[in-house]
Write an enzyme that holds these catalytic residues in place. Structure first.
Site, PDB file in Angstrom:
ATOM      1  N   GLN A   1      15.980   4.997  10.666  1.00 41.54           N
ATOM      2  CA  GLN A   1      15.990   5.121   9.274  1.00 41.54           C
ATOM      3  C   GLN A   1      14.560   5.591   8.721  1.00 41.54           C
ATOM      4  O   GLN A   1      13.690   4.921   9.165  1.00 41.54           O
ATOM      5  CB  GLN A   1      16.642   3.868   8.397  1.00 41.54           C
ATOM      6  CG  GLN A   1      16.629   4.021   6.859  1.00 41.54           C
ATOM      7  CD  GLN A   1      17.560   2.883   6.235  1.00 41.54           C
ATOM      8  OE1 GLN A   1      18.435   2.410   6.976  1.00 41.54           O
ATOM      9  NE2 GLN A   1      16.897   2.426   5.327  1.00 41.54           N
ATOM     10  N   ASP A   2      14.746   6.524   7.630  1.00 35.34           N
ATOM     11  CA  ASP A   2      13.265   6.737   6.915  1.00 35.34           C
ATOM     12  C   ASP A   2      13.660   6.366   5.534  1.00 35.34           C
ATOM     13  O   ASP A   2      14.576   6.783   4.977  1.00 35.34           O
ATOM     14  CB  ASP A   2      13.187   8.417   6.796  1.00 35.34           C
ATOM     15  CG  ASP A   2      12.600   9.111   8.237  1.00 35.34           C
ATOM     16  OD1 ASP A   2      12.268   8.043   9.058  1.00 35.34           O
ATOM     17  OD2 ASP A   2      12.390  10.255   8.194  1.00 35.34           O
ATOM     18  N   ASN A   3      12.616   5.861   4.934  1.00 37.81           N
ATOM     19  CA  ASN A   3      12.713   5.081   3.721  1.00 37.81           C
ATOM     20  C   ASN A   3      11.388   5.959   2.705  1.00 37.81           C
ATOM     21  O   ASN A   3      10.427   6.135   3.360  1.00 37.81           O
ATOM     22  CB  ASN A   3      12.476   3.784   3.656  1.00 37.81           C
ATOM     23  CG  ASN A   3      13.323   2.976   4.336  1.00 37.81           C
ATOM     24  OD1 ASN A   3      14.621   3.445   4.078  1.00 37.81           O
ATOM     25  ND2 ASN A   3      12.973   1.868   5.071  1.00 37.81           N
TER      26      ASN A   3
ATOM     27  N   TYR B   1       8.291   5.572   5.167  1.00 28.96           N
ATOM     28  CA  TYR B   1       8.285   4.795   6.162  1.00 28.96           C
ATOM     29  C   TYR B   1       9.220   4.948   7.270  1.00 28.96           C
ATOM     30  O   TYR B   1      10.528   5.015   6.520  1.00 28.96           O
ATOM     31  CB  TYR B   1       7.636   3.189   6.239  1.00 28.96           C
ATOM     32  CG  TYR B   1       8.540   2.495   5.093  1.00 28.96           C
ATOM     33  CD1 TYR B   1       9.560   1.680   5.725  1.00 28.96           C
ATOM     34  CD2 TYR B   1       8.367   2.800   3.875  1.00 28.96           C
ATOM     35  CE1 TYR B   1      10.296   0.828   4.731  1.00 28.96           C
ATOM     36  CE2 TYR B   1       9.249   1.919   2.959  1.00 28.96           C
ATOM     37  CZ  TYR B   1      10.154   1.008   3.391  1.00 28.96           C
ATOM     38  OH  TYR B   1      10.994   0.294   2.824  1.00 28.96           O
TER      39      TYR B   1
ATOM     40  N   LYS C   1      11.797 -10.860  -6.921  1.00 24.56           N
ATOM     41  CA  LYS C   1      12.006 -11.208  -5.518  1.00 24.56           C
ATOM     42  C   LYS C   1      10.502 -11.523  -4.839  1.00 24.56           C
ATOM     43  O   LYS C   1      10.448 -12.792  -4.563  1.00 24.56           O
ATOM     44  CB  LYS C   1      12.829 -10.240  -4.585  1.00 24.56           C
ATOM     45  CG  LYS C   1      12.843 -10.952  -3.212  1.00 24.56           C
ATOM     46  CD  LYS C   1      13.454  -9.607  -2.319  1.00 24.56           C
ATOM     47  CE  LYS C   1      12.547  -8.903  -1.759  1.00 24.56           C
ATOM     48  NZ  LYS C   1      13.228  -7.605  -0.609  1.00 24.56           N
ATOM     49  N   ASP C   2       9.694 -10.720  -5.220  1.00 21.48           N
ATOM     50  CA  ASP C   2       8.322 -11.128  -4.681  1.00 21.48           C
ATOM     51  C   ASP C   2       7.780 -12.301  -5.330  1.00 21.48           C
ATOM     52  O   ASP C   2       6.835 -12.873  -4.564  1.00 21.48           O
ATOM     53  CB  ASP C   2       7.522  -9.876  -4.607  1.00 21.48           C
ATOM     54  CG  ASP C   2       7.917  -8.791  -3.481  1.00 21.48           C
ATOM     55  OD1 ASP C   2       8.774  -9.059  -2.656  1.00 21.48           O
ATOM     56  OD2 ASP C   2       7.718  -7.797  -3.567  1.00 21.48           O
TER      57      ASP C   2
END
Length: 187
Positions: A46-48, A132, A168-169
């Site tokens: 997969q590419d993000n 990425y 979330k972070d």
């Protein structure tokens, strides 16, 4: 391609070969044969692609638990980032240590972040794009995070600003409290 070791075993800086002329330039970001010759048998699936509008945006420190852990090949395609990998492999001689590098659209460097490492980046300017590759799909039930400013890790972030974080972070764990099933040598 040039594969450069870092102080963290398995984390590599990858400098692609750039071919340029009067028209512009060309490079290979990933070539399975070149990576194989460097001892890396990766099967990216997969590419993000992410966009961050504001300087000081911080994404991470993220990782996925095994068996859904991910190796990431990270590059910045617009702007610049400070990219970080943290060793979270229990019993590793570098457990809790970090490595950081500036990745820019201009320098075209990439960072390979293997399984067993948490990953984060901070944008160094507005309107940044990061791309990425990963070798495992996103798994919400295995998704975990470590707080960006954990004093036991003590990452030296390059910007002295309060970062822009996701909710979330903001709630991520300290490394010592993090859900973590990585052990050095068991990857």
């Amino acid at each position: 391609m040039n594969f450069i070791k870092t102080k963290l075993s398995g984390v590599l800086i990858i400098e692609p070969t750039i071919f340029g002329d009067h028209r512009g330039w060309f490079t290979e970001n990933y070539n399975r044969e070149s990576f194989g010759k460097a001892g890396l048998d990766l099967k990216f699936i997969q590419d993000n692609h992410s966009f961050s509008a504001k300087k000081g945006t911080l994404r991470g420190l993220h990782y996925q638990l095994a068996p859904k852990s991910q190796t990431k090949l990270v590059r910045c395609t617009k702007g610049s980032i400070f990219d970080v990998a943290v060793d979270i492999r229990k019993e590793s001689s570098t457990y809790g240590e970090w490595f950081g590098i500036e990745l820019t659209a201009e320098n075209k460097k990439q960072l390979l972040v293997p399984k067993g490492f948490a990953h984060a980046f901070m944008t160094l300017e507005d309107n940044v794009e990061v791309q990425y590759k990963v070798d495992e799909l996103y798994s919400p039930e295995n998704d975990r995070g470590i707080i960006w400013n954990d004093l036991d890790i003590a990452i030296e972030w390059p910007l002295e600003v309060e970062p822009t974080l996701s909710s979330k972070d903001e709630k991520a764990s300290l490394l010592k409290d993090a859900d973590n099933n990585f052990t050095f040598g068991a990857e």
